[in-house]
Design an enzyme around this catalytic site. Structure first.
Site, PDB file in Angstrom:
ATOM      1  N   GLU A 265     134.894 -23.143 -34.701  1.00 44.52           N
ATOM      2  CA  GLU A 265     136.267 -22.659 -34.575  1.00 44.52           C
ATOM      3  C   GLU A 265     136.281 -21.195 -34.177  1.00 44.52           C
ATOM      4  O   GLU A 265     135.813 -20.323 -34.920  1.00 44.52           O
ATOM      5  CB  GLU A 265     137.033 -22.836 -35.890  1.00 44.52           C
ATOM      6  CG  GLU A 265     138.462 -22.319 -35.787  1.00 44.52           C
ATOM      7  CD  GLU A 265     139.261 -22.488 -37.065  1.00 44.52           C
ATOM      8  OE1 GLU A 265     140.397 -22.000 -37.113  1.00 44.52           O
ATOM      9  OE2 GLU A 265     138.730 -23.110 -37.999  1.00 44.52           O
ATOM     10  N   LYS A 397     133.944 -34.685 -54.965  1.00 41.68           N
ATOM     11  CA  LYS A 397     134.344 -34.871 -53.562  1.00 41.68           C
ATOM     12  C   LYS A 397     135.737 -35.465 -53.423  1.00 41.68           C
ATOM     13  O   LYS A 397     136.021 -36.182 -52.461  1.00 41.68           O
ATOM     14  CB  LYS A 397     133.319 -35.734 -52.820  1.00 41.68           C
ATOM     15  CG  LYS A 397     131.925 -35.118 -52.825  1.00 41.68           C
ATOM     16  CD  LYS A 397     130.868 -36.031 -52.272  1.00 41.68           C
ATOM     17  CE  LYS A 397     129.492 -35.388 -52.400  1.00 41.68           C
ATOM     18  NZ  LYS A 397     128.398 -36.260 -51.970  1.00 41.68           N
ATOM     19  N   ASP A 473     126.323 -29.396 -49.579  1.00 42.62           N
ATOM     20  CA  ASP A 473     126.949 -30.676 -49.238  1.00 42.62           C
ATOM     21  C   ASP A 473     128.342 -30.396 -48.675  1.00 42.62           C
ATOM     22  O   ASP A 473     129.232 -29.978 -49.423  1.00 42.62           O
ATOM     23  CB  ASP A 473     127.044 -31.554 -50.483  1.00 42.62           C
ATOM     24  CG  ASP A 473     127.488 -32.975 -50.157  1.00 42.62           C
ATOM     25  OD1 ASP A 473     128.055 -33.182 -49.079  1.00 42.62           O
ATOM     26  OD2 ASP A 473     127.251 -33.869 -50.990  1.00 42.62           O
ATOM     27  N   HIS A 571     144.309 -16.574 -31.379  1.00 41.10           N
ATOM     28  CA  HIS A 571     143.727 -17.889 -31.115  1.00 41.10           C
ATOM     29  C   HIS A 571     143.745 -18.220 -29.630  1.00 41.10           C
ATOM     30  O   HIS A 571     142.844 -18.891 -29.122  1.00 41.10           O
ATOM     31  CB  HIS A 571     144.475 -18.967 -31.910  1.00 41.10           C
ATOM     32  CG  HIS A 571     143.914 -19.187 -33.278  1.00 41.10           C
ATOM     33  ND1 HIS A 571     143.040 -20.198 -33.569  1.00 41.10           N
ATOM     34  CD2 HIS A 571     144.081 -18.494 -34.433  1.00 41.10           C
ATOM     35  CE1 HIS A 571     142.692 -20.137 -34.843  1.00 41.10           C
ATOM     36  NE2 HIS A 571     143.311 -19.106 -35.397  1.00 41.10           N
TER      37      HIS A 571
END
Length: 592
Positions: A265, A397, A473, A571
Site C-alpha cells: 500500500e 483470530k 501470524d 494517495h
C-alpha cells in the site's frame, strides 16, 4: 446443439522403467489441440433443451400461472359457497383455469425431477456420444493426494496466458506426469525426492499443465524451501515478493528503532515515517506492557448444568490453583499458568487458561498445557466430555469482547506529547483540529458503527505490515489491531497528548515464521531476534511495544492528513500506478 463424435484416443505406451508406472509423454500437435477444444466446448444434452424458451423463463411462466389460477379458482369457489351455487357447475373460464392449474402442476412436478431426466438422457446416448471421454486425461487430473473422480465437463477461463514450460530432466518429466495422473501424491514429493526445491519445481510444472494457466511471474529460485518444511507451508510452488520499507527512527523508551514494514500500500510507510519524525522531534514516546499472557479455552460438556457448575467452582477455587499450575507447567520450561476463568452456557463449560510463554507467541505451548490439565481433571470429573481444545472463548483470530476487556498476548499502552509547533510545521494541522477529529471519528464514529476494539484510524495497517515483515501470524492481526486512540489538548491547548491502548498484541520472536531468513533479518534490525538472553519474554514484549509505537506514529500522521485535507491528494500521488500494465504478462493489483 453442436454435439460431435468422440475422436479416437491416441495409444498410450509405457516406459520400461523399474516400476512400469509412468506413461510416456506424447506432445500434442496443433490439430490435436483444435480437435480437443472443439470437443471440450460441446455442452452435454439437457432436458431443458427441448423447451421453446430458456429454462428460467419457462419456470417463471408456470410458477405465475399456477398461483394465479389457484387464487382465481379459490376466489370463485368462495363466491359459489356464499351464494349457494353448486360447485360442479363451472363456466368455460373456470374450466380453462382448472386445465391450466393441472398443466402447471404437472410441469412443476416434473421440474423437480429434471436432473433425473437429464442424467437419463446422458446415459441413454450410448458410447458413440460419450461426452465424458472427450476431455483428455491430463485436463481433469488434479494435483491431489488420490486419483480424482472423472469430470464430465470443464469450464475454461477465456484467453489463458501461454504456459512457459520448463525444460526438465527426463526423470523429473516422468515424475510430473505421474503427479498429473495421480500416481504420486503431490504432497509426498518432498519425502520421496529428499530435495525440497526440486519437489517445488515438479509440483509447479504439474500445476501449470493441469490448470492450463501460467505462473511464470511467481518466483521459484532464491528461496530456502528446506526452512519451511514441516513448519510454515505445505506443497509450495514458489513464494510471494512483498516490498519492505523502513519507517523511523522511532524513538521509544529512549531507544531508536528502524521499523520494517512489508506492504504493497502506497503512502503507508511514508505516513508512518512522518509520524515517527514528529514524535522524535518532540522527545519520543514511552510505552508500558500492562499484561503478558496467551490464552486457550477448551469447551467441555456434562450431563447437567449443575455438574458443569461444579467444574467451574473447582477450577476457580484458589486452593486448587497451585495443583493445576504444576500440571499445566509441565508442558514447557517457559509456560507458567497465570489464571483460570470458567463461564457456563447450559451444561457446557468454557475454561479460559492464561499463561506466560517466554519469547514465543505461545499458542502451541498453552495448548499443550491445557491438554495436560484436561487429562488430570478426568480423575475428578470422569463424566466430562471434551468437545474441543478450543471453544472460541480464547479468542483466537476473531474479534471478541473478551480480548478487548481481558487482553490476550501483550497488553500495551503507548503515549507521546507532540508540541504545538511540530503539529503545525510537520503535520500541517492544529491541535484543536486533531482533538476534534479524534473525538468525532475514532470515538463517536466507531461507536455509531458498533465497532469492537476499532476506536482508531488504521491500526491494522501498521500491525499487518510489521507482522508480515517480522514473521508473525498475519491472521492474528484481527485481535492484535484492537486499539483505542486518545488525543487531548494540554498545556493550555498548545500541545497535544496522544496515546494508543492495545490490549491483545500477539507476537513472538521465536518459532513459526520468525525463523525464516528474511523475517529473522527484520527482527535482527529491531534488536529482538530470537530468545532473550537477559530475561525470558523480554524480546517479545519489546517487539509488542515497537508495534504499539509504530501504530502511534501511524495514527498521528493519518489523523493529521485527514484534518488537513491531504488524504486524497497524498494517495493520488503515492498510491496510484502510472504504468501501462495492460499488455504485461504478469499483473499485480493492489487495493487499499
Amino acid at each position: 446443439m453442436d454435439l460431435r463424435r468422440r475422436p479416437p484416443k491416441p495409444p498410450v505406451t509405457n516406459n520400461n522403467n523399474s516400476n512400469g508406472s509412468f506413461r510416456s509423454y506424447q506432445p500434442r500437435t496443433s490439430e490435436d489441440d483444435h480437435r480437443r477444444r472443439a470437443t471440450t466446448i460441446a455442452p452435454p444434452p439437457k432436458a431443458s433443451d427441448a423447451l421453446p424458451l430458456p429454462l428460467y423463463l419457462t419456470n417463471a411462466v408456470f410458477f405465475t400461472l399456477f398461483f394465479s389460477v389457484a387464487y382465481y379458482l379459490l376466489h370463485r369457489w368462495r363466491d359459489k359457497i356464499r351464494y349457494n351455487t353448486p360447485l360442479h357447475v363451472v363456466t368455460i373460464t373456470e374450466l380453462g383455469a382448472i386445465i391450466a392449474l393441472i398443466a402447471s402442476f404437472i410441469y412443476l412436478l416434473g421440474f423437480f425431477g429434471i436432473d433425473f431426466v437429464q442424467s437419463f438422457i446422458s446415459r441413454a446416448s450410448g458410447d458413440a456420444w460419450d461426452l465424458a471421454d472427450t476431455i483428455d486425461d491430463d485436463d481433469h487430473r488434479l494435483v491431489t493426494c488420490s486419483p480424482p473422480t472423472p469430470i464430465v465437463s470443464v469450464a475454461k477461463l477465456p484467453n489463458p496466458e501461454p504456459i512457459v514450460t520448463e525444460s526438465l530432466p527426463e526423470e523429473d518429466e516422468e515424475i510430473v506426469k505421474s503427479v498429473i495422473d495421480g500416481v504420486i501424491p503431490s504432497y509426498s514429493l518432498e519425502s520421496r525426492l529428499g530435495d525440497c526445491k526440486r519437489a517445488a519445481s515438479i509440483r509447479r510444472e504439474a500445476l501449470q499443465r493441469v490448470t492450463g494457466r501460467s505462473i511464470e511471474g511467481l518466483p521459484l529460485d532464491g528461496f530456502d524451501y528446506e526452512s519451511i518444511l514441516g513448519q510454515c507451508c505445505e506443497m509450495p510452488v514458489g513464494y510471494i515478493q512483498i516490498p519492505v520499507g523502513i519507517a523511523g527512527p522511532l524513538l521509544l523508551d529512549g531507544y531508536e528503532y528502524s521499523v520494517p514494514m512489508a506492504t504493497t500500500e502506497g503512502c503507508l510507510v511514508a505516513s508512518t515515517n512522518r509520524g515517527c519524525k514528529a514524535m522524535f522531534i518532540s522527545g519520543g514516546a514511552t510505552s508500558t506492557v500492562l499484561k503478558d499472557g496467551m490464552t486457550r479455552a477448551p469447551v467441555v460438556r456434562f450431563a447437567s448444568a449443575r455438574r458443569a457448575s461444579e467444574l467451574k467452582f473447582f477450577l476457580e477455587n484458589p486452593e486448587n490453583f497451585d495443583t493445576l499450575a504444576v500440571v499445566f507447567n509441565r508442558s514447557s520450561r517457559f509456560a507458567r499458568l497465570q489464571s483460570v476463568k470458567c463461564t457456563i452456557a447450559g451444561k457446557n463449560a468454557y475454561v479460559r487458561f492464561c499463561c506466560s510463554t517466554g519469547d514465543a507467541m505461545g499458542m502451541n505451548m498453552v495448548s499443550k498445557g491445557v491438554q495436560n490439565v484436561l487429562e488430570y481433571l478426568t480423575d475428578d470429573f470422569p463424566d466430562m466430555d471434551v468437545i474441543g481444545i478450543s471453544g472460541n472463548f480464547c479468542s483466537d483470530k476473531k474479534p471478541a469482547a473478551v480480548n478487548w476487556i481481558e487482553g490476550r498476548g501483550k497488553s500495551v499502552v503507548c503515549e507521546a506529547v507532540i508540541r504545538g509547533e511540530i503539529v503545525n510545521k510537520v503535520l500541517k494541522t492544529s491541535v484543536a483540529a486533531l482533538v476534534e477529529l479524534n473525538m468525532l471519528k475514532n470515538l463517536a464514529g466507531s461507536a455509531v458503527a458498533g465497532s469492537l476494539g476499532g476506536f482508531n484510524a488504521h491500526a491494522s495497517n501498521i500491525v499487518s505490515a510489521v507482522f508480515i515483515a517480522t514473521g508473525q501470524d498475519p491472521a492474528q492481526n484481527v485481535e492484535s489491531s484492537q486499539c483505542i486512540t486518545m488525543m487531548e489538548a494540554i498545556n493550555d491547548g498548545k500541545d497535544i497528548h496522544i496515546s494508543v491502548t492495545m490490549p491483545s498484541i500477539e507476537v513472538g520472536t521465536v518459532g513459526g515464521g520468525t525463523q525464516l531468513a528474511s523475517q529473522s533479518a527484520c527482527l535482527n534490525l529491531l534488536g529482538v531476534k530470537g530468545a532473550s538472553t537477559e530475561s525470558p519474554g523480554m524480546n517479545a514484549r519489546r517487539l509488542a511495544t515497537i508495534v504499539a509505537g509504530a501504530v502511534l506514529a501511524g495514527e498521528l500522521s493519518l489523523m493529521s492528513a485527514i484534518a488537513a485535507g491531504q488524504l486524497v491528494r497524498s494517495h493520488m500521488k503515492y498510491n496510484r500506478s502510472s504504468r501501462d500494465i495492460s499488455g504485461a504478462t504478469t499483473t499485480t493489483t493492489t487495493t487499499t
